[in-house]
Design an enzyme around this catalytic site. Structure first.
Site, PDB file in Angstrom:
ATOM      1  CG  HIS A 119      10.148 -18.568-110.801  1.00 24.73           C
ATOM      2  ND1 HIS A 119      10.126 -18.359-109.441  1.00 24.73           N
ATOM      3  CD2 HIS A 119       9.849 -17.369-111.355  1.00 24.73           C
ATOM      4  CE1 HIS A 119       9.813 -17.097-109.192  1.00 24.73           C
ATOM      5  NE2 HIS A 119       9.640 -16.475-110.326  1.00 24.73           N
ATOM      6  CB  SER A 194       8.279 -15.747 -98.323  1.00 20.35           C
ATOM      7  OG  SER A 194       9.029 -15.650 -99.533  1.00 20.35           O
ATOM      8  CB  VAL A 219       3.064 -22.939 -91.575  1.00 23.23           C
ATOM      9  CG1 VAL A 219       2.650 -24.270 -92.181  1.00 23.23           C
ATOM     10  CG2 VAL A 219       4.361 -22.435 -92.197  1.00 23.23           C
TER      11      VAL A 219
HETATM   12  C1  BV8 Z   1      13.149 -10.441-113.159  1.00 20.55           C
HETATM   13  C2  BV8 Z   1      14.038 -20.720-110.015  1.00 20.55           C
HETATM   14  C3  BV8 Z   1      13.360  -8.791-114.896  1.00 20.55           C
HETATM   15  C4  BV8 Z   1      15.464 -21.159-109.837  1.00 20.55           C
HETATM   16  C5  BV8 Z   1      13.692 -18.667-108.698  1.00 20.55           C
HETATM   17  C6  BV8 Z   1      11.543  -5.495-107.813  1.00 20.55           C
HETATM   18  C7  BV8 Z   1      11.992  -5.178-106.573  1.00 20.55           C
HETATM   19  C8  BV8 Z   1      13.136  -5.835-106.062  1.00 20.55           C
HETATM   20  C9  BV8 Z   1      13.814  -6.815-106.780  1.00 20.55           C
HETATM   21  C10 BV8 Z   1      13.338  -7.121-107.993  1.00 20.55           C
HETATM   22  C11 BV8 Z   1      12.234  -6.453-108.522  1.00 20.55           C
HETATM   23  N1  BV8 Z   1      12.015  -6.980-109.735  1.00 20.55           N
HETATM   24  C12 BV8 Z   1      12.950  -7.928-109.995  1.00 20.55           C
HETATM   25  C13 BV8 Z   1      13.761  -8.021-108.942  1.00 20.55           C
HETATM   26  C14 BV8 Z   1      14.857  -8.939-108.817  1.00 20.55           C
HETATM   27  C15 BV8 Z   1      14.428 -10.347-108.389  1.00 20.55           C
HETATM   28  C16 BV8 Z   1      13.797 -10.382-107.016  1.00 20.55           C
HETATM   29  O1  BV8 Z   1      12.589 -10.486-106.852  1.00 20.55           O
HETATM   30  N2  BV8 Z   1      14.692 -10.354-106.021  1.00 20.55           N
HETATM   31  C17 BV8 Z   1      14.216 -10.508-104.611  1.00 20.55           C
HETATM   32  C18 BV8 Z   1      15.291 -11.232-103.840  1.00 20.55           C
HETATM   33  C19 BV8 Z   1      13.865  -9.192-104.012  1.00 20.55           C
HETATM   34  N3  BV8 Z   1      13.540 -10.951-109.366  1.00 20.55           N
HETATM   35  C20 BV8 Z   1      14.131 -11.495-110.457  1.00 20.55           C
HETATM   36  O2  BV8 Z   1      15.326 -11.492-110.669  1.00 20.55           O
HETATM   37  C21 BV8 Z   1      13.182 -12.142-111.453  1.00 20.55           C
HETATM   38  N4  BV8 Z   1      13.498 -11.680-112.781  1.00 20.55           N
HETATM   39  O3  BV8 Z   1      12.532  -9.709-112.434  1.00 20.55           O
HETATM   40  O4  BV8 Z   1      13.589 -10.138-114.434  1.00 20.55           O
HETATM   41  C22 BV8 Z   1      14.325  -7.953-114.193  1.00 20.55           C
HETATM   42  C23 BV8 Z   1      15.643  -8.333-114.240  1.00 20.55           C
HETATM   43  C24 BV8 Z   1      16.545  -7.520-113.543  1.00 20.55           C
HETATM   44  C25 BV8 Z   1      16.147  -6.396-112.793  1.00 20.55           C
HETATM   45  C26 BV8 Z   1      14.797  -6.053-112.836  1.00 20.55           C
HETATM   46  C27 BV8 Z   1      13.872  -6.850-113.496  1.00 20.55           C
HETATM   47  C28 BV8 Z   1      13.393 -13.677-111.485  1.00 20.55           C
HETATM   48  C29 BV8 Z   1      13.129 -14.289-110.159  1.00 20.55           C
HETATM   49  C30 BV8 Z   1      13.113 -15.832-110.275  1.00 20.55           C
HETATM   50  C31 BV8 Z   1      14.315 -16.452-109.626  1.00 20.55           C
HETATM   51  N5  BV8 Z   1      14.211 -17.911-109.662  1.00 20.55           N
HETATM   52  N6  BV8 Z   1      13.567 -20.010-108.819  1.00 20.55           N
HETATM   53  C32 BV8 Z   1      15.650 -22.097-108.658  1.00 20.55           C
HETATM   54  O5  BV8 Z   1      14.656 -22.504-108.023  1.00 20.55           O
HETATM   55  O6  BV8 Z   1      16.820 -22.435-108.427  1.00 20.55           O
HETATM   56  S1  BV8 Z   1      13.144 -17.875-107.263  1.00 20.55           S
HETATM   57  C33 BV8 Z   1      12.876 -19.173-106.111  1.00 20.55           C
HETATM   58  O7  BV8 Z   1      12.896 -18.562-104.859  1.00 20.55           O
HETATM   59  C34 BV8 Z   1      11.524 -19.846-106.186  1.00 20.55           C
HETATM   60  O8  BV8 Z   1      11.101 -20.089-107.500  1.00 20.55           O
HETATM   61  C35 BV8 Z   1      10.626 -18.849-105.483  1.00 20.55           C
HETATM   62  O9  BV8 Z   1      10.196 -17.860-106.361  1.00 20.55           O
HETATM   63  C36 BV8 Z   1      11.586 -18.193-104.507  1.00 20.55           C
HETATM   64  C37 BV8 Z   1      11.291 -18.685-103.133  1.00 20.55           C
HETATM   65  O10 BV8 Z   1      10.146 -18.006-102.694  1.00 20.55           O
HETATM   66  P1  BV8 Z   1       8.915 -18.875-102.103  1.00 20.55           P
HETATM   67  O11 BV8 Z   1       8.503 -19.898-103.090  1.00 20.55           O
HETATM   68  O12 BV8 Z   1       7.937 -17.904-101.620  1.00 20.55           O
HETATM   69  O13 BV8 Z   1       9.620 -19.696-100.901  1.00 20.55           O
HETATM   70  P2  BV8 Z   1      10.147 -19.154 -99.486  1.00 20.55           P
HETATM   71  O14 BV8 Z   1      11.072 -20.185 -98.973  1.00 20.55           O
HETATM   72  O15 BV8 Z   1      10.601 -17.752 -99.588  1.00 20.55           O
HETATM   73  O16 BV8 Z   1       8.826 -19.147 -98.575  1.00 20.55           O
HETATM   74  C38 BV8 Z   1       8.163 -20.355 -98.305  1.00 20.55           C
HETATM   75  C39 BV8 Z   1       6.846 -19.977 -97.650  1.00 20.55           C
HETATM   76  O17 BV8 Z   1       6.089 -21.189 -97.434  1.00 20.55           O
HETATM   77  C40 BV8 Z   1       7.008 -19.308 -96.276  1.00 20.55           C
HETATM   78  O18 BV8 Z   1       6.106 -18.195 -96.200  1.00 20.55           O
HETATM   79  C41 BV8 Z   1       6.610 -20.399 -95.279  1.00 20.55           C
HETATM   80  O19 BV8 Z   1       6.012 -19.881 -94.119  1.00 20.55           O
HETATM   81  C42 BV8 Z   1       5.595 -21.192 -96.105  1.00 20.55           C
HETATM   82  N7  BV8 Z   1       5.419 -22.607 -95.726  1.00 20.55           N
HETATM   83  C43 BV8 Z   1       6.376 -23.457 -95.257  1.00 20.55           C
HETATM   84  N8  BV8 Z   1       5.834 -24.709 -95.083  1.00 20.55           N
HETATM   85  C44 BV8 Z   1       4.522 -24.627 -95.479  1.00 20.55           C
HETATM   86  C45 BV8 Z   1       4.255 -23.283 -95.889  1.00 20.55           C
HETATM   87  N9  BV8 Z   1       3.050 -22.883 -96.336  1.00 20.55           N
HETATM   88  C46 BV8 Z   1       2.051 -23.825 -96.370  1.00 20.55           C
HETATM   89  N10 BV8 Z   1       2.237 -25.144 -96.014  1.00 20.55           N
HETATM   90  C47 BV8 Z   1       3.445 -25.568 -95.547  1.00 20.55           C
HETATM   91  N11 BV8 Z   1       3.597 -26.846 -95.192  1.00 20.55           N
END
Ligand code: BV8
Length: 253
Positions: A119, A194, A219
């Protein structure tokens, strides 16, 4: 044999280990994750507005200000023992590849030699219109207020962080390498994600389908827990050092 020991045994025999990390990996460094209730970034800010091309076009200053603010938060913190453990693992396993969704650059800072940032990276910049790489030595701000971005010396379009926004393709070469490594690894450590964002969330399934042992460190259970072989519940900053310490002890026996 308890789960942690089973993972250590698998790491002991592994030729290639992939660590697939998300925002939870940097949580113990003080960087908020995205989805955590109330304090998560997406709880306080609208990703549509701030992490899309449309959002930047609508207000470059709002988006530039927000990323500058996040760069400030990252600058005030540092990698933790979990990041360092993944770097130390390189001494014990022939090859370790880190595939991260995080844009903070902490894995490289901690010493990991092969890091695929699917990313992008918040410390790199390019212009909006033509992706010209641009050097920016702008001070970071401690407020998330609007801030006029600089402009591209080549084409004059506004400068943006070199990160992947929603709806944008991932950096082609980088994601292909991540898929290839996931399909070739013996063990995949899925740490602090997540599993909500595609296509990054599909990599553990690629590894599982190719016969790797997929181990989740989180976690709490995530969207991926159902698909993994072993779920190690706890913070990355404690479990990863414990795994590496046990493997080192096993090797010195
Ligand atoms: C794309 C950079 C082609 C910018 C980020 C298929 C189905 C549905 C939707 C889609 C699909 N394909 C594509 C999509 C659209 C979309 C998508 O996935 N949408 C989601 C909402 C469903 N994907 C895209 O747009 C991607 N591009 O596919 O292009 C395309 C285009 C159009 C249409 C089709 C295809 C691009 C996605 C990238 C976006 N950029 N970041 C910035 O940071 O500002 S995403 C950003 O959020 C992060 O990089 C990361 O990826 C995401 C957050 O997720 P996590 O890192 O998992 O964090 P989260 O907070 O969710 O979870 C934290 C976890 O840690 C929890 O489980 C928690 O319990 C745990 N935790 C907490 N503390 C601890 C811990 N674990 C261990 N130790 C601890 N101490």
């Amino acid at each position: 044999m308890e789960d942690l020991e089973r993972v250590v045994e698998a790491l002991d025999e592994a030729q290639l280990v992939v660590a697939a990390t998300g925002a939870g990996m940097s949580k113990e460094s003080g960087i908020a994750t995205f989805r955590e209730a109330q304090e998560g970034l997406w709880e306080r800010y609208n990703p549509e507005e701030l992490a899309t091309r449309q959002g930047f076009q609508d207000s470059p200053a709002r988006v530039w200000g927000w990323y500058n603010y996040r760069r400030g938060l990252i600058a005030q913190t540092a990698p933790h023992a979990g990041h360092r453990a993944l770097a130390e693992l390189e001494e014990l396993v022939p090859q370790v590849i880190v595939v991260t969704q995080n844009i903070d650059g902490f894995h490289r800072e901690a010493g990991s030699s092969t890091v695929l940032e699917v990313h992008g990276n918040i410390h790199r910049f390019k212009c909006f219109e033509q992706d010209h790489p641009v050097e920016v030595d702008e001070p970071v701000s401690d407020t998330d207020g609007d801030l006029e971005p600089p402009y591209c010396p080549q084409c004059g379009s506004p400068v943006r962080p070199d990160v992947v926004w929603f709806g944008e393709m991932l950096p082609a070469g980088v994601f292909q390498q991540a898929e290839a490594a996931s399909g070739a690894c013996d063990v995949m450590l899925v740490v602090g994600t997540s599993g909500m964002i595609q296509p990054a969330a599909n990599l553990p399934l690629v590894a599982s389908a190719a016969g790797a042992m997929v181990v989740e460190v989180n976690v709490e259970p995530s969207q991926l827990t159902h698909y993994v072989d072993i779920f190690l519940q706890g913070p990355a900053g404690e479990i990863l050092p414990a795994l590496v310490a046990r493997l080192a002890a096993r090797r010195s026996r």
